[in-house]
Design a protein around this motif. Structure first.
Motif, mmCIF file in Angstrom:
data_model
loop_
_atom_site.group_PDB
_atom_site.id
_atom_site.type_symbol
_atom_site.label_atom_id
_atom_site.label_comp_id
_atom_site.label_asym_id
_atom_site.label_seq_id
_atom_site.Cartn_x
_atom_site.Cartn_y
_atom_site.Cartn_z
ATOM 1 N N TYR A 4 0.843 -1.184 0.000
ATOM 2 C CA TYR A 4 0.000 0.000 0.000
ATOM 3 C C TYR A 4 0.883 1.239 0.000
ATOM 4 O O TYR A 4 1.997 1.216 0.510
ATOM 5 C CB TYR A 4 -0.912 0.007 1.234
ATOM 6 C CG TYR A 4 -1.765 -1.226 1.316
ATOM 7 C CD1 TYR A 4 -2.982 -1.298 0.650
ATOM 8 C CD2 TYR A 4 -1.336 -2.335 2.038
ATOM 9 C CE1 TYR A 4 -3.759 -2.436 0.700
ATOM 10 C CE2 TYR A 4 -2.119 -3.494 2.087
ATOM 11 C CZ TYR A 4 -3.319 -3.527 1.421
ATOM 12 O OH TYR A 4 -4.080 -4.667 1.468
ATOM 13 N N GLN A 5 0.367 2.328 -0.573
ATOM 14 C CA GLN A 5 1.071 3.604 -0.574
ATOM 15 C C GLN A 5 0.201 4.655 0.085
ATOM 16 O O GLN A 5 -1.024 4.642 -0.053
ATOM 17 C CB GLN A 5 1.377 4.066 -1.997
ATOM 18 C CG GLN A 5 2.527 3.361 -2.652
ATOM 19 C CD GLN A 5 2.842 4.014 -3.978
ATOM 20 O OE1 GLN A 5 2.055 3.951 -4.907
ATOM 21 N NE2 GLN A 5 3.989 4.663 -4.052
ATOM 22 N N SER A 6 0.870 5.574 0.778
ATOM 23 C CA SER A 6 0.151 6.730 1.306
ATOM 24 C C SER A 6 -0.038 7.727 0.167
ATOM 25 O O SER A 6 0.795 7.817 -0.737
ATOM 26 C CB SER A 6 0.919 7.373 2.458
ATOM 27 O OG SER A 6 2.067 8.040 1.990
ATOM 28 N N VAL A 7 -1.145 8.439 0.216
ATOM 29 C CA VAL A 7 -1.451 9.469 -0.772
ATOM 30 C C VAL A 7 -1.811 10.731 0.008
ATOM 31 O O VAL A 7 -2.689 10.702 0.863
ATOM 32 C CB VAL A 7 -2.642 9.077 -1.666
ATOM 33 C CG1 VAL A 7 -2.933 10.171 -2.685
ATOM 34 C CG2 VAL A 7 -2.396 7.755 -2.352
ATOM 35 N N GLU A 18 -0.867 15.752 -5.785
ATOM 36 C CA GLU A 18 -1.135 14.491 -5.108
ATOM 37 C C GLU A 18 0.177 13.707 -5.071
ATOM 38 O O GLU A 18 0.747 13.415 -6.126
ATOM 39 C CB GLU A 18 -2.203 13.731 -5.890
ATOM 40 C CG GLU A 18 -2.835 12.596 -5.169
ATOM 41 C CD GLU A 18 -4.020 12.061 -5.947
ATOM 42 O OE1 GLU A 18 -5.143 12.508 -5.671
ATOM 43 O OE2 GLU A 18 -3.802 11.226 -6.837
ATOM 44 N N TYR A 20 2.422 10.388 -3.856
ATOM 45 C CA TYR A 20 2.396 8.972 -3.479
ATOM 46 C C TYR A 20 3.713 8.659 -2.785
ATOM 47 O O TYR A 20 4.782 8.961 -3.322
ATOM 48 C CB TYR A 20 2.237 8.095 -4.716
ATOM 49 C CG TYR A 20 0.995 8.454 -5.498
ATOM 50 C CD1 TYR A 20 -0.226 7.888 -5.175
ATOM 51 C CD2 TYR A 20 1.046 9.386 -6.526
ATOM 52 C CE1 TYR A 20 -1.373 8.241 -5.869
ATOM 53 C CE2 TYR A 20 -0.095 9.744 -7.222
ATOM 54 C CZ TYR A 20 -1.299 9.164 -6.890
ATOM 55 O OH TYR A 20 -2.426 9.521 -7.568
ATOM 56 N N TYR A 21 3.625 8.035 -1.600
ATOM 57 C CA TYR A 21 4.860 7.801 -0.846
ATOM 58 C C TYR A 21 4.865 6.414 -0.211
ATOM 59 O O TYR A 21 3.877 5.968 0.368
ATOM 60 C CB TYR A 21 5.031 8.849 0.253
ATOM 61 C CG TYR A 21 6.294 8.649 1.048
ATOM 62 C CD1 TYR A 21 7.534 8.952 0.488
ATOM 63 C CD2 TYR A 21 6.260 8.118 2.320
ATOM 64 C CE1 TYR A 21 8.698 8.749 1.190
ATOM 65 C CE2 TYR A 21 7.435 7.913 3.030
ATOM 66 C CZ TYR A 21 8.647 8.228 2.460
ATOM 67 O OH TYR A 21 9.804 8.013 3.153
ATOM 68 N N GLY A 64 5.850 10.034 -9.159
ATOM 69 C CA GLY A 64 5.386 9.810 -7.799
ATOM 70 C C GLY A 64 4.419 10.888 -7.346
ATOM 71 O O GLY A 64 4.054 10.949 -6.178
ATOM 72 N N ILE A 115 -3.699 3.920 -1.309
ATOM 73 C CA ILE A 115 -4.016 3.134 -2.496
ATOM 74 C C ILE A 115 -3.376 1.764 -2.365
ATOM 75 O O ILE A 115 -2.364 1.601 -1.675
ATOM 76 C CB ILE A 115 -3.572 3.830 -3.802
ATOM 77 C CG1 ILE A 115 -2.068 4.112 -3.806
ATOM 78 C CG2 ILE A 115 -4.391 5.076 -4.062
ATOM 79 C CD1 ILE A 115 -1.538 4.617 -5.155
ATOM 80 N N GLY A 119 -3.273 0.577 -7.502
ATOM 81 C CA GLY A 119 -3.544 2.005 -7.613
ATOM 82 C C GLY A 119 -4.974 2.380 -7.269
ATOM 83 O O GLY A 119 -5.391 3.507 -7.498
#
Length: 128
Positions: A4-7, A18, A20-21, A64, A115, A119
């Motif tokens: 999972y990625q932080s948004v 926006e 993504y990290y 990103g 996400i 995605g």
């Protein structure tokens, strides 16, 4: 194993960025980073950077982040209703071109989310 990625979404005048990290093994870890881990973003040199709550700086690679600009017609309606993502257009912008945009000097935090590996947005539990 899913990742999972932080948004996080940041606002600068008529722009939204926006970001993504990270790659996290649980939704909770990604949500914690999105909610409390990223203190601010800034453009320096040819790179967009995040500053984590612990003071660590990390570059955000091109790809990103996504930049959106408020549509002209929506700008006129901004004082009359709440704006939505549909009021913005995605525009191609690299960190290098962000640096040359006068409105990209100061960012305020707007929202956060998570996400999945495809995605797709993940529903987050409510915070009390």
């Amino acid at each position: 194993m899913s990742t999972y990625q932080s948004v996080t979404t940041w606002q600068a005048e008529d722009f939204e960025v926006e970001v993504y990290y990270g790659f996290f093994s649980t939704v909770a870890e990604a949500a914690e980073m999105a909610r409390d881990g990223i203190e601010r973003i800034f453009v320096d040199g040819l790179c967009l950077w995040i500053v984590l709550r612990n003071g660590t700086r990390a570059p955000v690679r091109d790809g990103g982040f996504i930049v959106r600009r408020l549509r002209e017609g929506a700008r006129n309606e901004a004082g009359q209703r709440v704006l939505t993502i549909d009021d913005f257009d995605v525009i191609p912008m690299t960190a290098e071109t962000m640096r040359n945009e006068p409105d990209m000097r100061s960012f305020g935090s707007l929202s956060y989310g998570v996400i999945d590996a495809n995605g797709e947005p993940v529903a987050l539990p409510r915070q009390c």
